[in-house]
Write a protein that holds these residues in place. Structure first.
Motif, short mmCIF file in Angstrom:
data_model
loop_
_atom_site.label_atom_id
_atom_site.label_comp_id
_atom_site.label_asym_id
_atom_site.label_seq_id
_atom_site.Cartn_x
_atom_site.Cartn_y
_atom_site.Cartn_z
N VAL A 168 0.88 -1.17 0.00
CA VAL A 168 0.00 0.00 0.00
C VAL A 168 0.92 1.22 0.00
CG1 VAL A 168 -1.80 1.27 1.20
CG2 VAL A 168 -1.77 -1.24 1.29
N PRO A 169 1.08 1.89 -1.13
CA PRO A 169 2.06 2.98 -1.22
C PRO A 169 1.80 4.07 -0.18
CG PRO A 169 1.18 2.43 -3.38
CD PRO A 169 0.37 1.67 -2.38
N TRP A 170 2.90 4.59 0.39
CA TRP A 170 2.86 5.71 1.33
C TRP A 170 2.18 5.41 2.66
CZ3 TRP A 170 1.49 6.86 -3.88
CH2 TRP A 170 2.49 7.52 -4.60
N GLU A 171 1.82 4.16 2.91
CA GLU A 171 1.11 3.86 4.16
C GLU A 171 1.98 4.15 5.38
OE1 GLU A 171 -1.99 0.43 5.40
OE2 GLU A 171 0.02 -0.29 4.92
N THR A 172 3.24 3.71 5.35
CA THR A 172 4.13 3.99 6.48
C THR A 172 4.37 5.49 6.62
OG1 THR A 172 5.23 1.86 6.22
CG2 THR A 172 6.41 3.53 7.46
N PHE A 173 4.60 6.15 5.51
CA PHE A 173 4.81 7.60 5.53
C PHE A 173 3.62 8.32 6.17
CE2 PHE A 173 3.44 11.44 3.22
CZ PHE A 173 4.39 12.35 3.69
N LEU A 174 2.41 7.97 5.75
CA LEU A 174 1.22 8.64 6.28
C LEU A 174 1.07 8.40 7.78
CD1 LEU A 174 -1.47 8.08 3.48
CD2 LEU A 174 -0.46 10.25 4.20
N VAL B 175 -0.48 14.88 -12.62
CA VAL B 175 -1.14 14.03 -11.62
C VAL B 175 -1.54 14.91 -10.43
CG1 VAL B 175 -0.92 12.05 -10.10
CG2 VAL B 175 0.24 12.06 -12.32
N GLU B 176 -2.82 14.90 -10.09
CA GLU B 176 -3.33 15.71 -8.98
C GLU B 176 -3.62 14.81 -7.78
OE1 GLU B 176 -6.56 18.20 -10.13
OE2 GLU B 176 -5.53 18.96 -11.92
N THR B 177 -3.09 15.22 -6.64
CA THR B 177 -3.19 14.42 -5.42
C THR B 177 -3.55 15.35 -4.26
OG1 THR B 177 -1.46 12.97 -6.26
CG2 THR B 177 -1.97 12.78 -3.92
N ARG B 178 -4.31 14.81 -3.30
CA ARG B 178 -4.69 15.61 -2.12
C ARG B 178 -4.17 14.93 -0.86
NH1 ARG B 178 -11.15 16.18 -3.42
NH2 ARG B 178 -10.98 17.11 -5.51
N LEU B 179 -3.52 15.71 -0.03
CA LEU B 179 -3.09 15.25 1.30
C LEU B 179 -4.02 15.87 2.33
CD1 LEU B 179 -1.00 13.93 3.24
CD2 LEU B 179 0.24 16.11 3.18
N ARG B 180 -4.56 15.03 3.21
CA ARG B 180 -5.46 15.52 4.26
C ARG B 180 -5.10 14.88 5.60
NH1 ARG B 180 -6.16 18.30 0.50
NH2 ARG B 180 -8.14 18.91 -0.51
N LEU C 111 -4.39 10.18 1.67
CA LEU C 111 -3.75 10.63 0.44
C LEU C 111 -4.68 10.20 -0.70
CD1 LEU C 111 -1.14 12.05 -0.50
CD2 LEU C 111 -0.17 9.78 -0.92
N ILE C 112 -5.31 11.18 -1.31
CA ILE C 112 -6.25 10.91 -2.39
C ILE C 112 -5.48 10.96 -3.70
CG2 ILE C 112 -8.40 11.61 -3.52
CD1 ILE C 112 -9.20 12.98 -0.88
N GLY D 33 -12.58 6.57 -7.39
CA GLY D 33 -11.30 7.15 -7.00
C GLY D 33 -10.38 6.15 -6.33
N LEU D 34 -9.26 6.67 -5.84
CA LEU D 34 -8.26 5.84 -5.18
C LEU D 34 -7.68 6.62 -4.01
CD1 LEU D 34 -6.61 3.20 -5.18
CD2 LEU D 34 -4.98 4.33 -6.70
N THR D 35 -7.91 6.13 -2.81
CA THR D 35 -7.49 6.85 -1.60
C THR D 35 -6.79 5.90 -0.64
OG1 THR D 35 -9.39 8.36 -1.79
CG2 THR D 35 -8.27 8.24 0.35
N ILE D 36 -5.71 6.40 -0.03
CA ILE D 36 -5.02 5.67 1.04
C ILE D 36 -5.38 6.32 2.35
CG2 ILE D 36 -2.77 4.98 1.94
CD1 ILE D 36 -1.79 5.49 -1.05
N ASN D 37 -5.97 5.57 3.26
CA ASN D 37 -6.39 6.09 4.56
C ASN D 37 -5.60 5.41 5.68
OD1 ASN D 37 -8.67 7.85 3.76
ND2 ASN D 37 -9.60 5.94 3.08
N VAL D 38 -5.20 6.19 6.67
CA VAL D 38 -4.55 5.63 7.87
C VAL D 38 -5.23 6.19 9.10
CG1 VAL D 38 -2.31 5.32 6.74
CG2 VAL D 38 -2.80 7.47 7.91
N GLY D 39 -5.05 5.49 10.21
CA GLY D 39 -5.75 5.84 11.44
C GLY D 39 -6.91 4.91 11.65
#
Length: 355
Positions: free
Chosen positions: A4-10, A110-115, A24-25, A35-41
């Motif tokens: 899962v890309p960026w999971e550790t980073f997030l 490439v457009e990405t959103r960090l929240r 990270l959307i 869409g494609l979103t990586i969620n942590v927490g």
């Protein structure tokens, strides 16, 4: 490079700025795409799906200044924010009040959103948290661009590999030592059959001992040329099979190295294997559409392409020879060929085999 890309980073970033949730959307949801979103927490699958399916359309925290960290309360007044449908229906039930984010856009478009989100019991994000994230934005944007390029190359590779599989060509990739790195499905099937080709400890063996020795010499010459960056070397070998089936055809060629290639375990040579007895894999429906044939005509055309005579094909289809001849005349008329050999060549060389 994670599953899962960026999971550790997030997760690390979420901990660093004391956020409850992080997202990270990578691809924003729309009417046609979830869409494609990586969620942590401590997020739930239901909440993630609810945003992708419905609540994304109510989200007011979009269209942020590019590559700049902002909080929701810099974007909307607290009163307007807490009265919004998005907050009342989606965030309040999961105890989220404060949001900090940035919208990124790479040079590739490439457009990405960090929240990042905090609960109502926490303070709003401050300058410290914004500064930490701001330091990372350019690096995150670069990693997103690299990921996009890698993903695109992998997609292209899968397309080409699938096309080679459909053409019934076995492909075996060797490293700089001549050891097998990768095989496609057609090559795997040939290896499993143990009929003229086998794989032992990463080393390919074919036909007789003399055949294997010749293959080793071919691979050695090919690898030497590859190391010297000489023009692509192509060598061919015909291999007999213990079963008595038609000989396999083998081509060995070098894989041109990239200008900045480094390290070991890189593709250095490729072996292509052709099995003349492999039946054409063109889907009958594709053949029918491509040449405007009826189902009966398409069935006959595929049997002829796979080497059957007209009599054998009519027997296989349980039709009379006269009916088969009538179908063949119609096929000739529709395809513009005049001989059965021309028809076979037309089908086997058409894009139908890639369907």
């Amino acid at each position: 490079m994670e599953a899962v890309p960026w999971e550790t980073f997030l997760n690390e970033l979420r901990t660093l700025v004391n956020a409850q949730y992080g997202s990270l959307i990578l691809r924003s949801p729309s009417l046609e795409d979830t869409g494609l979103t990586i969620n942590v927490g401590p997020t739930s699958t239901e909440a993630s799906s609810a945003y992708s399916d419905h609540f994304y359309a109510l989200d007011p925290f979009v269209g942020l200044p590019r590559n700049k960290m902002v909080t929701i309360q810099e974007f909307l007044s607290l009163e307007d924010w807490t009265k919004s449908e998005f907050y009342l229906q989606f965030l309040a039930p999961v105890d989220v009040l404060h949001i900090m984010g940035a919208d990124l856009k790479t040079r590739d478009g490439v457009e990405t959103r960090l929240r990042l989100c905090r609960t109502r019991d926490q303070d709003d994000f401050g300058e410290r948290e914004k500064a930490i994230c701001s330091l990372l934005l350019s690096h995150l944007e670069r990693s997103i661009q690299l990921h996009h390029r890698l993903n695109r190359m992998e997609s292209e590779r899968n397309v080409y590999a699938g096309a080679v599989d459909q053409l019934a060509v076995g492909t075996i990739i060797l490293d700089e030592k001549g050891l097998v790195m990768e095989t496609n499905q057609v090559a795997n099937n040939l290896i499993k059959a143990l009929d003229g080709i086998k794989l032992t400890n990463g080393i390919l063996q074919v036909g007789t001992n003399e055949d294997t020795a010749e293959l080793k010499r071919m691979v050695s010459r090919t690898l030497s040329a590859q190391r010297r960056a000489e023009p692509t070397v192509v060598e061919a070998l015909r291999v007999s099979r213990p079963s008595g089936r038609t000989d396999l055809g083998i081509i060995v060629r070098s894989v041109p190295s990239m200008q900045w290639s480094e390290g070991k375990a890189c593709p250095a040579a490729v072996i292509f294997i052709s099995d003349p007895e492999q039946e054409a894999q063109a889907p009958q429906e594709v053949v029918k559409q491509l040449f405007g044939l009826t189902p009966a005509e398409a069935s006959l055309a595929m049997l002829l392409a796979n080497g059957l005579t007209l009599d054998e094909a009519s027997e296989e289809l349980e039709i009379s020879r006269n009916t088969a001849r009538a179908h063949l005349r119609s096929i000739f008329s529709k395809t513009g060929v005049t001989r059965q050999t021309m028809l076979v060549r037309l089908i086997l060389k058409s894009v139908a085999s890639l369907g």
